[in-house]
Design a protein around this motif. Structure first.
Motif, mmCIF file in Angstrom:
data_model
loop_
_atom_site.group_PDB
_atom_site.id
_atom_site.type_symbol
_atom_site.label_atom_id
_atom_site.label_comp_id
_atom_site.label_asym_id
_atom_site.label_seq_id
_atom_site.Cartn_x
_atom_site.Cartn_y
_atom_site.Cartn_z
ATOM 1 N N SER A 44 56.101 26.127 30.029
ATOM 2 C CA SER A 44 54.937 26.610 30.773
ATOM 3 C C SER A 44 53.667 26.299 29.975
ATOM 4 O O SER A 44 53.679 26.293 28.737
ATOM 5 C CB SER A 44 55.055 28.118 31.006
ATOM 6 O OG SER A 44 55.145 28.788 29.778
ATOM 7 N N PRO A 45 52.624 26.047 30.669
ATOM 8 C CA PRO A 45 51.392 25.718 29.956
ATOM 9 C C PRO A 45 50.871 26.897 29.162
ATOM 10 O O PRO A 45 51.226 28.040 29.423
ATOM 11 C CB PRO A 45 50.424 25.338 31.084
ATOM 12 C CG PRO A 45 50.980 25.993 32.302
ATOM 13 C CD PRO A 45 52.455 26.005 32.136
ATOM 14 N N PRO A 49 48.332 29.322 31.755
ATOM 15 C CA PRO A 49 48.773 29.114 33.139
ATOM 16 C C PRO A 49 47.722 29.631 34.112
ATOM 17 O O PRO A 49 46.947 30.540 33.822
ATOM 18 C CB PRO A 49 50.052 29.935 33.225
ATOM 19 C CG PRO A 49 49.878 31.008 32.203
ATOM 20 C CD PRO A 49 49.054 30.394 31.100
ATOM 21 N N ASN A 50 47.774 29.054 35.301
ATOM 22 C CA ASN A 50 46.893 29.506 36.363
ATOM 23 C C ASN A 50 47.429 30.769 36.990
ATOM 24 O O ASN A 50 48.583 31.166 36.798
ATOM 25 C CB ASN A 50 46.722 28.402 37.420
ATOM 26 C CG ASN A 50 46.068 27.150 36.825
ATOM 27 O OD1 ASN A 50 45.187 27.282 35.961
ATOM 28 N ND2 ASN A 50 46.486 25.987 37.266
ATOM 29 N N TRP A 51 46.605 31.428 37.783
ATOM 30 C CA TRP A 51 47.014 32.684 38.402
ATOM 31 C C TRP A 51 48.136 32.485 39.389
ATOM 32 O O TRP A 51 49.011 33.325 39.528
ATOM 33 C CB TRP A 51 45.799 33.323 39.084
ATOM 34 C CG TRP A 51 45.184 32.450 40.156
ATOM 35 C CD1 TRP A 51 44.208 31.531 40.015
ATOM 36 C CD2 TRP A 51 45.563 32.466 41.516
ATOM 37 N NE1 TRP A 51 43.907 30.912 41.179
ATOM 38 C CE2 TRP A 51 44.758 31.497 42.148
ATOM 39 C CE3 TRP A 51 46.491 33.158 42.303
ATOM 40 C CZ2 TRP A 51 44.859 31.216 43.524
ATOM 41 C CZ3 TRP A 51 46.566 32.875 43.643
ATOM 42 C CH2 TRP A 51 45.771 31.921 44.256
ATOM 43 N N TRP A 52 48.108 31.315 40.096
ATOM 44 C CA TRP A 52 49.153 31.108 41.093
ATOM 45 C C TRP A 52 50.496 30.824 40.426
ATOM 46 O O TRP A 52 51.545 31.162 40.948
ATOM 47 C CB TRP A 52 48.763 29.964 42.040
ATOM 48 C CG TRP A 52 48.511 28.653 41.325
ATOM 49 C CD1 TRP A 52 47.363 28.188 40.801
ATOM 50 C CD2 TRP A 52 49.503 27.655 41.111
ATOM 51 N NE1 TRP A 52 47.498 26.972 40.233
ATOM 52 C CE2 TRP A 52 48.849 26.598 40.427
ATOM 53 C CE3 TRP A 52 50.855 27.504 41.415
ATOM 54 C CZ2 TRP A 52 49.509 25.425 40.035
ATOM 55 C CZ3 TRP A 52 51.500 26.339 41.056
ATOM 56 C CH2 TRP A 52 50.849 25.328 40.357
ATOM 57 N N GLN A 53 50.487 30.189 39.229
ATOM 58 C CA GLN A 53 51.743 29.979 38.501
ATOM 59 C C GLN A 53 52.355 31.302 38.048
ATOM 60 O O GLN A 53 53.577 31.502 38.101
ATOM 61 C CB GLN A 53 51.486 29.062 37.300
ATOM 62 C CG GLN A 53 51.139 27.639 37.693
ATOM 63 C CD GLN A 53 50.845 26.790 36.480
ATOM 64 O OE1 GLN A 53 50.646 27.317 35.363
ATOM 65 N NE2 GLN A 53 50.783 25.465 36.670
ATOM 66 N N ILE A 54 51.530 32.220 37.595
ATOM 67 C CA ILE A 54 52.030 33.538 37.190
ATOM 68 C C ILE A 54 52.627 34.266 38.376
ATOM 69 O O ILE A 54 53.697 34.884 38.291
ATOM 70 C CB ILE A 54 50.899 34.354 36.556
ATOM 71 C CG1 ILE A 54 50.400 33.677 35.264
ATOM 72 C CG2 ILE A 54 51.352 35.772 36.258
ATOM 73 C CD1 ILE A 54 49.184 34.342 34.657
ATOM 74 N N VAL A 85 53.961 32.926 41.061
ATOM 75 C CA VAL A 85 55.229 32.277 41.447
ATOM 76 C C VAL A 85 56.379 32.695 40.514
ATOM 77 O O VAL A 85 57.513 32.952 40.941
ATOM 78 C CB VAL A 85 55.051 30.748 41.484
ATOM 79 C CG1 VAL A 85 56.396 30.046 41.624
ATOM 80 C CG2 VAL A 85 54.129 30.357 42.628
ATOM 81 N N ASP A 86 56.105 32.776 39.230
ATOM 82 C CA ASP A 86 57.149 33.173 38.262
ATOM 83 C C ASP A 86 57.645 34.606 38.516
ATOM 84 O O ASP A 86 58.856 34.871 38.502
ATOM 85 C CB ASP A 86 56.621 33.067 36.839
ATOM 86 C CG ASP A 86 56.391 31.609 36.423
ATOM 87 O OD1 ASP A 86 57.041 30.729 37.044
ATOM 88 O OD2 ASP A 86 55.607 31.387 35.484
ATOM 89 N N ARG A 87 56.726 35.471 38.801
ATOM 90 C CA ARG A 87 57.139 36.858 39.066
ATOM 91 C C ARG A 87 57.931 36.945 40.351
ATOM 92 O O ARG A 87 58.932 37.674 40.435
ATOM 93 C CB ARG A 87 55.893 37.749 39.136
ATOM 94 C CG ARG A 87 55.216 37.959 37.780
ATOM 95 C CD ARG A 87 54.009 38.866 37.917
ATOM 96 N NE ARG A 87 53.370 39.088 36.611
ATOM 97 C CZ ARG A 87 52.278 39.813 36.455
ATOM 98 N NH1 ARG A 87 51.677 40.394 37.521
ATOM 99 N NH2 ARG A 87 51.766 39.963 35.246
ATOM 100 N N TRP A 95 59.770 34.634 41.658
ATOM 101 C CA TRP A 95 61.083 34.031 41.416
ATOM 102 C C TRP A 95 62.008 34.986 40.643
ATOM 103 O O TRP A 95 63.214 35.067 40.923
ATOM 104 C CB TRP A 95 60.894 32.716 40.677
ATOM 105 C CG TRP A 95 62.204 32.029 40.329
ATOM 106 C CD1 TRP A 95 62.738 31.804 39.129
ATOM 107 C CD2 TRP A 95 63.117 31.498 41.265
ATOM 108 N NE1 TRP A 95 63.936 31.171 39.204
ATOM 109 C CE2 TRP A 95 64.191 30.961 40.555
ATOM 110 C CE3 TRP A 95 63.110 31.403 42.669
ATOM 111 C CZ2 TRP A 95 65.288 30.332 41.166
ATOM 112 C CZ3 TRP A 95 64.202 30.774 43.265
ATOM 113 C CH2 TRP A 95 65.271 30.264 42.526
#
Length: 341
Positions: free
Chosen positions: A217-218, A221-226, A228-230, A232
């Motif tokens: 992960s970068p 991370p961007n807000w949308w990546q965070i 998506v992870d939650r 998932w």
């Protein structure tokens, strides 16, 4: 004087001689007869006197003999009376002796019966004390005391009892004693380990490291990546695939899990009380039920579950090996002796 006739001096004639002899002979004969008669009369007088004395003596002896005979008869009668009295006394003595023998036999039987009853009561009490204390010393002491008492009496009818006591003494000496402190420590460990046992339907930890992703992960991370992870992670928590052998374990709710653990603790505590009360049957039942609960509702792949099950099995094995010996041989021999067989 000288002028006398010489013819007057002549010898007598034959007639004169014959007359003198005829007179002299009868006279001599008469004198001889008188003398013989006197002698005969004297002899007869002596014989008569002797006969009279003998007759008097015989009469006296007869009187004495009659007196002696009468005395002998009285003595015989007295002896017969004494003999009858002695016989009656002898009969009474024989009767008393028979009664005394019966009394002695009765006392002997009563003493033996009392001895048998006392020994049986002592053995049963010692057996109960051994079951309560978990030690074979009360039984061993009671058996040795009973052996000494039986040997002191030395009755043939108690010989089977003596052999049974000796056999039970050897059995008690060779028996294994239950390690009461060790079993109590095992049960206490089991009670303390119940709260740490993992359930069979317990969810996996979500804090496991991520070993699948190759992409890192970068750093920022961007807000949308965070988001998506939650999302998932929540989706993955909704579905879990695992192997559960018993369906009852999968259907347990958290509240039921709490009561299940408390029930397991109660069974282990009941087993502990059964151990202290020397109730081996209830103890075995509680340990068996506890082992069944552990196998059915807890995760057997866990080390703590395996440790708990191993402790239960060790306690069961130790109880089977160290059962309290029973004195059935001595009690059976005592019952046979008390019955008089």
């Amino acid at each position: 004087m000288n002028s006398e006739n010489p013819a007057s001096k002549q010898a007598p004639g034959p007639m004169a001689l014959r007359w003198s002899w005829s007179v002299a002979i009868p006279t001599l004969l008469a004198l001889a007869g008188l003398v013989g008669s006197g002698l005969l009369w004297e002899k007869l007088s002596r014989i008569q006197g002797q006969l009279a004395r003998q007759s008097a003596d015989a009469g006296q002896q007869s009187l004495e003999a009659k007196a002696w005979a009468k005395q002998a008869q009285e003595t015989v009668k007295e002896s017969a009376a004494r003999l009858s009295l002695v016989e009656s006394r002898l009969g009474e003595v024989a009767l008393q002796r028979g009664q005394l023998d019966e009394l002695m036999q009765s006392l002997s039987r009563s003493r033996d019966e009392n001895l048998v009853v006392d020994i049986e009561a002592a053995v049963r009490m010692a057996q109960q004390q051994s079951q309560l204390t978990g030690s074979v010393e009360p039984m061993l002491a009671a058996l040795k005391s009973a052996q000494l008492r039986v040997q002191r009496v030395n009755q043939p009818r108690l010989t089977p009892v003596q052999r049974a006591i000796e056999k039970d003494i050897e059995q008690v000496k060779s028996s294994q004693v239950t390690d009461l402190p060790g079993l109590l420590i095992k049960l206490d460990e089991l009670v303390a380990l119940v709260d740490e046992l993992p359930m069979a339907n317990q969810p996996l930890s979500t804090t496991a490291p991520n070993t699948t992703g190759t992409a890192v992960s970068p750093v920022n991370p961007n807000w949308w990546q965070i988001g998506v992870d939650r999302f998932w992670q929540e989706v993955r928590g909704l579905l879990r695939v695992s192997r559960i052998d018993t369906p009852e374990a999968a259907l347990l709710s958290p509240d039921q899990t709490f009561f299940l653990r408390e029930n397991l603790k109660l069974k282990l505590l009941n087993a502990r009380m059964g151990l202290l009360a020397r109730q081996s049957e209830s103890l075995q039942v509680d340990l068996k039920a506890s082992a069944a609960l552990v196998r059915k509702y807890f995760d057997m792949n866990s080390r703590k579950s395996q440790q708990a099950l191993q402790l239960i099995e060790q306690a069961q094995l130790q109880l089977r090996k160290a059962e309290m010996p029973r004195l059935d041989g001595t009690l059976s021999a005592l019952a046979t002796a008390a019955a008089g067989r």
